[in-house]
Design a protein around this motif. Structure first.
Motif, PDB file in Angstrom:
ATOM      1  N   LYS A 278      37.596  42.793  35.303  1.00 46.39           N
ATOM      2  CA  LYS A 278      38.723  43.611  35.764  1.00 46.39           C
ATOM      3  C   LYS A 278      38.617  45.032  35.241  1.00 46.39           C
ATOM      4  CE  LYS A 278      43.631  43.466  36.689  1.00 46.39           C
ATOM      5  NZ  LYS A 278      44.822  42.598  36.767  1.00 46.39           N
ATOM      6  N   LEU A 283      39.837  44.547  39.580  1.00 41.50           N
ATOM      7  CA  LEU A 283      40.299  43.285  40.161  1.00 41.50           C
ATOM      8  C   LEU A 283      39.922  42.136  39.243  1.00 41.50           C
ATOM      9  CD1 LEU A 283      39.076  43.759  43.852  1.00 41.50           C
ATOM     10  CD2 LEU A 283      41.458  43.867  43.088  1.00 41.50           C
ATOM     11  N   SER A 284      40.713  41.080  39.284  1.00 42.02           N
ATOM     12  CA  SER A 284      40.305  39.877  38.569  1.00 42.02           C
ATOM     13  C   SER A 284      39.221  39.183  39.399  1.00 42.02           C
ATOM     14  CB  SER A 284      41.502  38.935  38.393  1.00 42.02           C
ATOM     15  OG  SER A 284      41.846  38.337  39.634  1.00 42.02           O
ATOM     16  N   GLU A 287      40.811  37.537  42.416  1.00 37.32           N
ATOM     17  CA  GLU A 287      41.296  38.532  43.384  1.00 37.32           C
ATOM     18  C   GLU A 287      40.137  39.055  44.217  1.00 37.32           C
ATOM     19  OE1 GLU A 287      45.177  40.458  41.066  1.00 37.32           O
ATOM     20  OE2 GLU A 287      43.166  41.286  40.721  1.00 37.32           O
ATOM     21  N   PHE A 288      39.012  39.308  43.553  1.00 40.71           N
ATOM     22  CA  PHE A 288      37.835  39.794  44.280  1.00 40.71           C
ATOM     23  C   PHE A 288      37.334  38.729  45.248  1.00 40.71           C
ATOM     24  CE2 PHE A 288      33.257  40.110  44.839  1.00 40.71           C
ATOM     25  CZ  PHE A 288      33.132  41.404  45.323  1.00 40.71           C
ATOM     26  N   ASN A 290      38.924  36.202  46.639  1.00 39.27           N
ATOM     27  CA  ASN A 290      39.875  36.021  47.748  1.00 39.27           C
ATOM     28  C   ASN A 290      39.800  37.176  48.733  1.00 39.27           C
ATOM     29  OD1 ASN A 290      40.799  33.609  46.644  1.00 39.27           O
ATOM     30  ND2 ASN A 290      42.484  34.576  45.534  1.00 39.27           N
ATOM     31  N   MET A 291      39.617  38.381  48.223  1.00 38.85           N
ATOM     32  CA  MET A 291      39.497  39.551  49.087  1.00 38.85           C
ATOM     33  C   MET A 291      38.276  39.425  49.992  1.00 38.85           C
ATOM     34  SD  MET A 291      39.109  43.557  47.981  1.00 38.85           S
ATOM     35  CE  MET A 291      37.418  43.312  47.390  1.00 38.85           C
ATOM     36  N   GLU A 294      38.914  36.749  52.700  1.00 34.73           N
ATOM     37  CA  GLU A 294      39.795  37.271  53.735  1.00 34.73           C
ATOM     38  C   GLU A 294      39.047  38.234  54.663  1.00 34.73           C
ATOM     39  OE1 GLU A 294      43.070  39.035  51.709  1.00 34.73           O
ATOM     40  OE2 GLU A 294      43.860  37.114  50.962  1.00 34.73           O
TER      41      GLU A 294
END
Length: 300
Positions: A278, A283-284, A287-288, A290-291, A294
């Motif tokens: 991070k 980003l955690s 989070e990365f 999942n991004m 998506e």
């Protein structure tokens, strides 16, 4: 020498001419004319150096998960250890792809002062450089093709000299308009090459600048000075960029858990890895990941 990696197979599918050469001194280099590249479902790690000269069309790729668009007149510069993924290719795409391994750097182009002022893979060329490159590439295609059936040492020497001339033209273009930047001495260039190679080989186990300085027989201060003058970044930042890029690659392209990635990169625990990631990416790890998931679903 045969390199068996996904990226090589992907490129070979689109080649209408294969001029790969592995000569008696175990140098590995050659030239491909690539007329098509398929969109890649996953990123692949590069085993060797690539210089791609875009002749026509356009290609969108990610290098270490950063997006770039290359079009006619651009040069794509990639080095071993970087991760590349082809995202989109136009129907009229064509490029000449020159490749070589580290031994070629150490022997064939030894002594050439490389301007280390940019780490971007994208280089925009002038009309004059494009004309010169066209001549060099034509000569290289011809001689490399002859070398398949003729082991004369003179042909190899011709190719080596053409490679030197071609790279000198490119380095001259890079250095234009950068008179404020000091020309790299051979020693500074040698230190940078050795340091970057050490990082490529050891980043998963060692993130301490002092460890690298010790193996290069340099003081921490002098290594920092060389890196700052060469590419405008500190040794610590260079190492962090490499570790973060590898972590991103594993998060985006493997099913490894965050804990497994932390172990692979020699972090004492998952929590320390998450904080490190991070700090360097904002980003955690989840989070990365999942991004990226998506983004892939949106593309589909």
């Amino acid at each position: 020498m045969k390199v068996e990696l996904g990226i090589i197979k992907e490129i070979l599918k689109g080649c209408d001419k294969d001029c790969m050469v592995s000569d008696s001194t175990n140098h590995f280099y050659g030239l491909w004319r690539v007329r098509h590249l398929s969109v890649m479902s996953r990123a692949e790690r590069l085993p060797i150096f690539f210089y791609g000269f875009i002749i026509s069309g356009e290609i969108e790729i990610e290098v270490d998960l950063k997006p770039y668009t290359f079009c006619s007149g651009n040069i794509l510069r990639l080095r071993p250890g970087q991760v590349m993924q082809v995202r989109n290719v136009s129907d009229d795409f064509c490029c000449s792809l020159f490749f070589f391994d580290k031994r070629v750097v150490g022997e064939i182009i030894a002594g050439i002062q490389v301007p280390l002022v940019s780490t971007s893979p994208l280089l925009t060329t002038s009309e004059a450089l494009r004309k010169s490159l066209s001549v060099y590439l034509s000569i290289m295609f011809e001689k490399l093709e002859l070398m398949k059936n003729d082991n004369s040492p003179y042909l190899g020497k011709i190719v080596e000299q053409v490679v030197k001339a071609m790279l000198c033209e490119i380095f001259h273009e890079i250095s234009k308009g950068r008179q404020d930047k000091p020309i790299q001495t051979n020693r500074a260039q040698d230190i940078f090459v050795k340091f970057s190679s050490l990082v490529d080989e050891n980043y998963a186990q060692h993130r301490d600048v002092a460890w690298y300085a010790d193996r290069l027989n340099l003081s921490h201060k002098y290594l920092c000075k060389v890196m700052s003058e060469s590419i405008g970044t500190s040794p610590g930042q260079f190492i962090d960029q490499k570790v973060s890029a590898e972590a991103k690659h594993m998060l985006a392209n493997t099913s490894m858990t965050v804990q497994q990635i932390a172990q692979e990169l020699s972090f004492p625990n998952q929590s320390l890895f998450a904080r490190y990631f991070k700090r360097n990416t904002s980003l955690s790890p989840m989070e990365f990941r999942n991004m990226r998931v998506e983004a892939s679903q949106t593309e589909l």
